[in-house]
Design a protein around this motif. Structure first.
Motif, PDB file in Angstrom:
ATOM      1  N   SER A   1       0.854  -1.191   0.000  1.00 46.02           N
ATOM      2  CA  SER A   1       0.000   0.000   0.000  1.00 46.02           C
ATOM      3  C   SER A   1       0.879   1.226   0.000  1.00 46.02           C
ATOM      4  N   ILE A   2       0.391   2.300  -0.619  1.00 45.74           N
ATOM      5  CA  ILE A   2       1.177   3.514  -0.736  1.00 45.74           C
ATOM      6  C   ILE A   2       0.254   4.709  -0.842  1.00 45.74           C
ATOM      7  N   ALA A   3       0.702   5.845  -0.308  1.00 49.86           N
ATOM      8  CA  ALA A   3      -0.084   7.082  -0.357  1.00 49.86           C
ATOM      9  C   ALA A   3       0.861   8.262  -0.219  1.00 49.86           C
TER      10      ALA A   3
ATOM     11  N   ARG B   1       1.368  11.734   1.521  1.00 48.22           N
ATOM     12  CA  ARG B   1       0.845  12.593   2.589  1.00 48.22           C
ATOM     13  C   ARG B   1       0.866  14.059   2.161  1.00 48.22           C
ATOM     14  N   ASP B   2       1.858  14.440   1.427  1.00 43.89           N
ATOM     15  CA  ASP B   2       1.935  15.745   0.766  1.00 43.89           C
ATOM     16  C   ASP B   2       2.830  15.550  -0.451  1.00 43.89           C
ATOM     17  N   ARG B   3       3.173  16.636  -1.117  1.00 46.00           N
ATOM     18  CA  ARG B   3       3.945  16.492  -2.351  1.00 46.00           C
ATOM     19  C   ARG B   3       5.382  16.037  -2.115  1.00 46.00           C
ATOM     20  N   ASN B   4       5.820  16.012  -0.892  1.00 41.92           N
ATOM     21  CA  ASN B   4       7.206  15.641  -0.621  1.00 41.92           C
ATOM     22  C   ASN B   4       7.332  14.438   0.307  1.00 41.92           C
ATOM     23  N   THR B   5       6.210  13.859   0.702  1.00 40.64           N
ATOM     24  CA  THR B   5       6.265  12.761   1.662  1.00 40.64           C
ATOM     25  C   THR B   5       5.381  11.610   1.175  1.00 40.64           C
ATOM     26  N   ILE B   6       5.947  10.422   1.197  1.00 41.06           N
ATOM     27  CA  ILE B   6       5.237   9.210   0.763  1.00 41.06           C
ATOM     28  C   ILE B   6       5.160   8.246   1.936  1.00 41.06           C
ATOM     29  N   ILE B   7       3.971   7.635   2.101  1.00 42.84           N
ATOM     30  CA  ILE B   7       3.760   6.626   3.133  1.00 42.84           C
ATOM     31  C   ILE B   7       3.604   5.284   2.428  1.00 42.84           C
ATOM     32  N   ALA B   8       4.367   4.293   2.854  1.00 44.94           N
ATOM     33  CA  ALA B   8       4.329   2.968   2.237  1.00 44.94           C
ATOM     34  C   ALA B   8       4.125   1.909   3.301  1.00 44.94           C
ATOM     35  N   GLY B   9       3.177   1.005   3.056  1.00 45.27           N
ATOM     36  CA  GLY B   9       2.945  -0.121   3.952  1.00 45.27           C
ATOM     37  C   GLY B   9       3.519  -1.392   3.362  1.00 45.27           C
ATOM     38  N   TYR B  10       4.241  -2.158   4.179  1.00 48.65           N
ATOM     39  CA  TYR B  10       5.006  -3.306   3.699  1.00 48.65           C
ATOM     40  C   TYR B  10       4.427  -4.616   4.221  1.00 48.65           C
ATOM     41  N   GLU B  11       4.940  -5.654   3.620  1.00 48.09           N
ATOM     42  CA  GLU B  11       4.544  -7.007   4.002  1.00 48.09           C
ATOM     43  C   GLU B  11       5.136  -7.411   5.340  1.00 48.09           C
ATOM     44  N   ASP B  12       6.198  -6.730   5.794  1.00 44.91           N
ATOM     45  CA  ASP B  12       6.893  -7.108   7.031  1.00 44.91           C
ATOM     46  C   ASP B  12       6.377  -6.343   8.246  1.00 44.91           C
ATOM     47  N   SER B  13       5.097  -5.940   8.244  1.00 49.83           N
ATOM     48  CA  SER B  13       4.458  -5.255   9.377  1.00 49.83           C
ATOM     49  C   SER B  13       5.082  -3.899   9.651  1.00 49.83           C
ATOM     50  N   THR B  14       5.539  -3.230   8.616  1.00 51.18           N
ATOM     51  CA  THR B  14       6.216  -1.950   8.800  1.00 51.18           C
ATOM     52  C   THR B  14       5.614  -0.903   7.876  1.00 51.18           C
ATOM     53  N   ILE B  15       5.500   0.321   8.414  1.00 55.01           N
ATOM     54  CA  ILE B  15       5.122   1.483   7.627  1.00 55.01           C
ATOM     55  C   ILE B  15       6.326   2.399   7.564  1.00 55.01           C
TER      56      ILE B  15
ATOM     57  N   VAL C   1       0.090  -7.876   8.003  1.00 54.96           N
ATOM     58  CA  VAL C   1       0.427  -7.277   6.714  1.00 54.96           C
ATOM     59  C   VAL C   1      -0.318  -5.959   6.589  1.00 54.96           C
ATOM     60  N   VAL C   2       0.364  -4.901   6.146  1.00 60.18           N
ATOM     61  CA  VAL C   2      -0.242  -3.582   6.028  1.00 60.18           C
ATOM     62  C   VAL C   2      -0.936  -3.488   4.663  1.00 60.18           C
ATOM     63  N   TRP C   3      -2.249  -3.700   4.651  1.00 57.86           N
ATOM     64  CA  TRP C   3      -3.005  -3.676   3.391  1.00 57.86           C
ATOM     65  C   TRP C   3      -3.393  -2.263   2.962  1.00 57.86           C
ATOM     66  N   ALA C   4      -3.513  -1.335   3.892  1.00 57.28           N
ATOM     67  CA  ALA C   4      -4.004  -0.001   3.534  1.00 57.28           C
ATOM     68  C   ALA C   4      -3.335   1.051   4.404  1.00 57.28           C
ATOM     69  N   VAL C   5      -2.922   2.142   3.776  1.00 50.08           N
ATOM     70  CA  VAL C   5      -2.445   3.327   4.495  1.00 50.08           C
ATOM     71  C   VAL C   5      -3.102   4.552   3.882  1.00 50.08           C
ATOM     72  N   LYS C   6      -3.594   5.449   4.716  1.00 49.18           N
ATOM     73  CA  LYS C   6      -4.197   6.701   4.273  1.00 49.18           C
ATOM     74  C   LYS C   6      -3.771   7.800   5.243  1.00 49.18           C
ATOM     75  N   TYR C   7      -4.087   9.026   4.883  1.00 47.42           N
ATOM     76  CA  TYR C   7      -3.718  10.166   5.707  1.00 47.42           C
ATOM     77  C   TYR C   7      -4.901  11.108   5.820  1.00 47.42           C
ATOM     78  N   LEU C   8      -4.937  11.880   6.903  1.00 45.58           N
ATOM     79  CA  LEU C   8      -5.950  12.909   7.102  1.00 45.58           C
ATOM     80  C   LEU C   8      -5.388  14.259   6.663  1.00 45.58           C
ATOM     81  N   PRO C   9      -6.238  15.253   6.447  1.00 41.17           N
ATOM     82  CA  PRO C   9      -5.729  16.575   6.023  1.00 41.17           C
ATOM     83  C   PRO C   9      -4.698  17.170   6.969  1.00 41.17           C
ATOM     84  N   ASP C  10      -4.760  16.819   8.261  1.00 39.10           N
ATOM     85  CA  ASP C  10      -3.778  17.369   9.198  1.00 39.10           C
ATOM     86  C   ASP C  10      -2.489  16.557   9.240  1.00 39.10           C
ATOM     87  N   GLY C  11      -2.351  15.542   8.411  1.00 43.58           N
ATOM     88  CA  GLY C  11      -1.137  14.745   8.356  1.00 43.58           C
ATOM     89  C   GLY C  11      -1.193  13.456   9.141  1.00 43.58           C
TER      90      GLY C  11
END
Length: 948
Positions: free
Chosen positions: A191-193, A195-209, A235-245
């Motif tokens: 999973s990937i998202a 958070r802003d134009r310079n920051t990426i959040i990635a969820g992995y198979e090894d229980s890590t974000i 397993v991290v299937w989904a990652v999302k962010y709120l407007p406040d980060g």
């Protein structure tokens, strides 16, 4: 009318793997007219839905390929920056639709042509997820941007743990560079998202974000989920962010974790789901979000306002009957919905803003256009899906009055499966059609067209079909088509190409039925009239042709598109198969080069057998309708050939005695075309005069019965019943996914039964568009009459794109649309609307009580029998009593999940017995394909099946 209910027809409904809205939510603005929803299916198809006014119209399907799937969808737009004296000027390019299928390629679709535009590999294994960079909106942000890359980047997570970047600059899609090297154990990025134009959040198979910074290409923080309740690493299937980060994650243990926006520490853990959380959806304001899981539940959460209590679950429900795999939300001034999908194949629309005051709505799992084609001459019908075509024959019902009728004998099957065709190649069939005489089948893919001839034989005492492929000109085969079919007389083969060019080819049969048919060497190419279209981010997509119709004598051709525009052409002259072409007739345009001049086809169209296709010579255009065309059909009774729509004689039809003349005679002037739009307006045009017909002038759409205007599911198709016009009238049958409606267009609709078409109102005044001296009411009327049909009207709040409003008395106890708010210690009480403030002008009008205008089928037949027994001159029965009037409409919901309807009878009489032979009743097959009959595999059993 005799109906054959067919549930043996195969159609494997596909699960929904991905959903994506084309525009970001803007709660204070109106829904953009070019807003669309993309739905990705397991078989690789992508459906494009229009959610405008909460009608939910499936406009087109982008067909996939064999052994492909859609795992993720994303819309993006290029950002165009022009430097001016006053600073940079920002403009947006057209919408672009990207998808991934679990393979190494990232795909881009061309929604205008319906085909793949480009594909690119990431050089790091299979792509499991991707996300587009947020758009730049503020010019100040552009000035501060050092990279100079304005168009969004696309970040993709790969199977070896690498995060790669793709560039969409200059309308292209290309691999840019790897953003982050894979960890030591190379876990999959699931999973990937952004958070802003310079920051990426990635969820992995090894229980890590992992939080990755784009500019430095470094990991800002790694957050471990720890062990799950079962002791395994989730397993991290989904990652999302709120407007406040704030970061939200969902994992395979069913736990929802909320992480601090600044220091990335764990704030809260919610254990709501009994199985994997597969997706998370956040609303526009960030004050509410939803989690969707394999336990079929949809949970909604809202912040309590307290730092100690944090986020709390406010509701949960099982809208689906199987795993919920994906969701998407969109909010505007008039829409506020969550759309979810999964293994049960149906998109579910859930209200957000009025969650406590509106019902949810399930959309159809079947295509908007029927996948059925039938032949009334041979009692054949066929269905298709993927790259397969199956042909069936329906037997005539046995007559109990026959002398040798065996009541105790075994009941034979009412149908036979005669043949199955598999179109070679890996492309799915775009469209297929069976000719009216049952002799030919045409199948079109996006890059090819195939024509098959059918010949009936007997094998082991049972009927069967022999098929052979007919060779087509290379230009037709190579260019492919989005639609293909035949004229009613079977002499013309039409194809609608990717660029919306209409190509016509003449079929020429030999004197011996065993001879292989030939295709005339010349190809007629027809081009549409250019129209002024509002600026749209969809490009030429609104001009996509969705419906084609021929008149009963095959001399008038009409096409309708997504924007509601209709174009018509006529065939001038008389057919003469012995015509000798003159030098002036050799203006052949059969080459595969397309012309850009829309007016030149009248001169370039070749003469074939002394006939020529020309644009409608009235010198004007049919008015553009208010929304996309859902049904297009000619009134068959306008021509004598209604009693014999399929002419068995394909030879000489010229009525002149002059040797080889080229006549300019046009069809008869009384040619009427009926169009049904997405707003369920029924409008009839006199084609050659380019104006509304007399019937349509006397019966505007506001006079349509409430039994029709109240229908939520849109029209799928139509057919005619004109077998006995004197007794039964001219019946136009319309059908949707779960309803069948009859409208008798041989008589006027009763004015006292008129009910305005009410949908989302935007003003207190009705919007009226003048159409050829006739007022066609846009369905937004807000000032209905005080009463209609004895029913009173009441004001109600309009829905927000999902189901109808829940009546006050049916809402659960303790959960309503209002709550009490006490002030200080006094007894003053304010009523606070939980669904938000609503203006008076944003209210709709609905009827108190429901008009039950649906007569039973038995009552309808009884009326028909009484009319048959009545005396025609006096309109009275044998006792001198007046005959019961013919019903103007009839509706039923008895049929569910209608894949299509085909007319298989009566067979047309011989040309020598047109006057003496009476035709039997109309016979149709209604093909039903309920989603519950589709195997979907085992589902998770979490107990408490009663708990919704």
């Amino acid at each position: 009318m005799d109906i054959h209910r067919c549930r043996f027809v195969q159609y494997p409904a596909q699960s929904i793997n991905a959903l994506a809205f084309s525009h970001t939510s803007r709660p204070k603005e109106k829904t953009p007219s070019d807003g669309r929803l993309a739905v990705g299916r397991q078989n690789g198809d992508v459906e494009v839905w229009n959610p405008a006014k909460g009608l939910w119209v499936q406009e087109t399907i982008l067909r996939g390929r064999a052994d492909s799937t859609i795992e993720h969808l994303e819309w993006t737009r290029d950002l165009i920056v022009e430097e001016n004296a006053d600073g940079p000027e920002i403009s947006h390019g057209p919408l672009r639709l990207l998808s991934s299928s679990g393979s190494k390629q990232l795909l881009e679709w061309d929604i205008s042509s319906g085909s793949l535009k480009r594909q690119v590999e990431g050089n790091s294994g299979d792509i499991w997820c991707f996300a587009a960079q947020p758009q730049l909106e503020n010019p100040k942000d552009i000035k501060a941007l050092e990279s100079g890359i304005y168009s969004p980047l696309v970040a993709a997570g790969c199977a070896n743990g690498t995060v790669v970047l793709f560039s969409t600059e200059d309308g292209d899609l290309r691999y840019l560079r790897p953003l982050l090297a894979p960890p030591a154990k190379k876990p999959k990025v699931l999973s990937i998202a952004w958070r802003d134009r310079n920051t990426i959040i990635a969820g992995y198979e090894d229980s890590t974000i992992r939080v990755i910074e784009l500019s430095t290409r470094k990991i800002l923080r790694s957050m471990s989920l720890g062990k799950g309740p079962d002791g395994n690493d989730p397993v991290v299937w989904a990652v999302k962010y709120l407007p406040d980060g704030t970061i939200i994650s969902g994992d395979s243990s069913g736990q929802l974790k909320i992480w601090n926006a600044k220091n990335f520490t764990l704030l809260q853990t919610l254990k709501s789901h009994a199985a994997d959380i597969l997706d998370i959806v956040v609303n526009a304001n960030g004050d509410k979000f939803f989690s969707l899981g394999a336990d079929r539940r949809t949970f909604s959460y809202q912040h309590s306002g307290s730092k100690n209590l944090g986020w709390v679950e406010i509701s949960h429900r099982r809208y689906h009957r199987h795993d919920v795999k994906c969701g998407a939300a969109f909010e505007s001034k008039d829409l506020s919905v969550l759309v979810s999908g999964g293994l049960d194949c149906k998109p579910i629309v859930v209200p957000i803003r009025k969650a406590q005051g509106e019902l949810h709505r399930a959309l159809s799992h079947l295509p908007q256009q029927p996948l059925i084609s039938a032949s009334p001459s041979s009692r054949l019908f066929m269905s298709w899906w993927g790259n397969q075509i199956v042909i069936y024959q329906v037997r005539k019902p046995r007559n109990p009055e026959e002398q040798n009728f065996d009541f105790d004998g075994p009941t034979p099957s009412s149908y036979e499966t005669l043949a199955q065709l598999v179109v070679q190649g890996d492309e799915h069939i775009q469209n297929a059609q069976l000719s009216a005489d049952g002799q030919f089948i045409v199948a079109a893919t996006i890059n090819g067209v195939k024509l098959f001839q059918l010949r009936k034989t007997q094998a082991a005492g049972r009927p069967c079909l022999r098929t052979r492929q007919v060779e087509l000109p290379p230009a037709i085969v190579r260019l492919g088509a989005r639609q293909a079919g035949f004229s009613p007389d079977g002499k013309w083969l039409y194809t609608i190409r990717k660029d919306n060019t209409i190509a016509l080819n003449k079929l020429v049969l030999g004197s011996d039925p065993k001879d292989e048919p030939a295709i005339h060497e010349k190809t007629v190419k027809l081009y549409r009239v250019s129209r002024k279209q509002p600026k749209s981010s969809l490009g030429t997509y609104p001009q996509t042709i969705t419906h084609v119709a021929f008149s009963s004598d095959s001399r008038v051709l009409a096409v309708g598109d997504v924007s509601g525009a209709i174009d018509t052409w006529v065939l001038e002259g008389h057919e003469d198969v012995d015509y000798v072409e003159a030098a002036s007739d050799n203006s052949d345009n059969s080459s595969d080069s397309s012309s850009e001049d829309d007016d030149e086809e009248e001169d370039e169209s070749p003469v074939i057998h002394a006939q020529k296709w020309i644009r409608n010579p009235s010198g004007s255009q049919l008015p553009q309708l208010d929304s996309s065309i859902l049904a297009l059909t000619f009134r068959p009774s306008d021509h004598p050939s209604i009693s014999n729509p399929v002419d068995g004689n394909r030879g000489l039809h010229a009525t002149r005695h002059t040797a080889h003349p080229v006549a300019h005679e046009l069809p008869s002037s009384n040619i009427r075309l009926i169009a049904v739009t997405a707003t369920h307006q029924v409008i009839e045009f006199d084609v050659l005069s380019c104006r509304l017909s007399e019937w349509s002038r006397r019966n505007p759409s506001k006079y349509l019965p409430h039994a029709f205007t109240r229908l939520k599911d849109r029209v799928v198709g139509c057919f005619w019943d004109c077998t006995d016009p004197e007794t039964h009238g001219e019946r136009l049958w319309l059908y949707g996914s779960n309803w069948l409606f009859m409208l008798d267009v041989s008589q006027d609709l009763q004015e006292q039964n008129a009910t305005p078409v009410f949908t989302t109102a935007t003003s207190a005044k009705a919007k009226v568009a003048s159409l050829g001296g006739y007022d066609v009411v846009d369905p937004v009327e807000s000032n209905p009459p005080a009463a209609t049909n004895g029913h009173a009207y009441k004001k109600r709040k309009r829905n927000t794109g999902a189901g109808d409003a829940i009546p006050e008395h049916q809402r659960p106890s303790g959960v309503g649309s209002t709550i009490r708010k006490f002030k200080n210690d006094r007894a003053d009480v304010d009523m606070v609307d939980m669904d938000g403030d609503e203006d008076v002008e944003d209210q709709d009008t609905d009827m108190v009580g429901d008009e039950n205008g649906d007569d039973s089928l038995a009552l309808m037949r009884r009326r028909d029998d009484q009319m048959q027994q009545s005396t025609k001159p006096s309109d009275a029965n044998g006792d001198g009593q007046p005959a019961m009037p013919r019903p103007t409409h009839w509706c039923t919901f008895e049929y569910r999940s209608i894949l299509g309807v085909g007319v298989i009878g009566p067979s047309p009489p011989e040309s020598s017995d047109l006057e003496g032979k009476k035709r039997g009743p109309l016979e149709v097959v209604i093909v039903e394909r309920d989603v519950y009959d589709v195997p979907k595999g085992p589902r998770l059993d979490v107990g408490q099946e009663w708990d919704t």
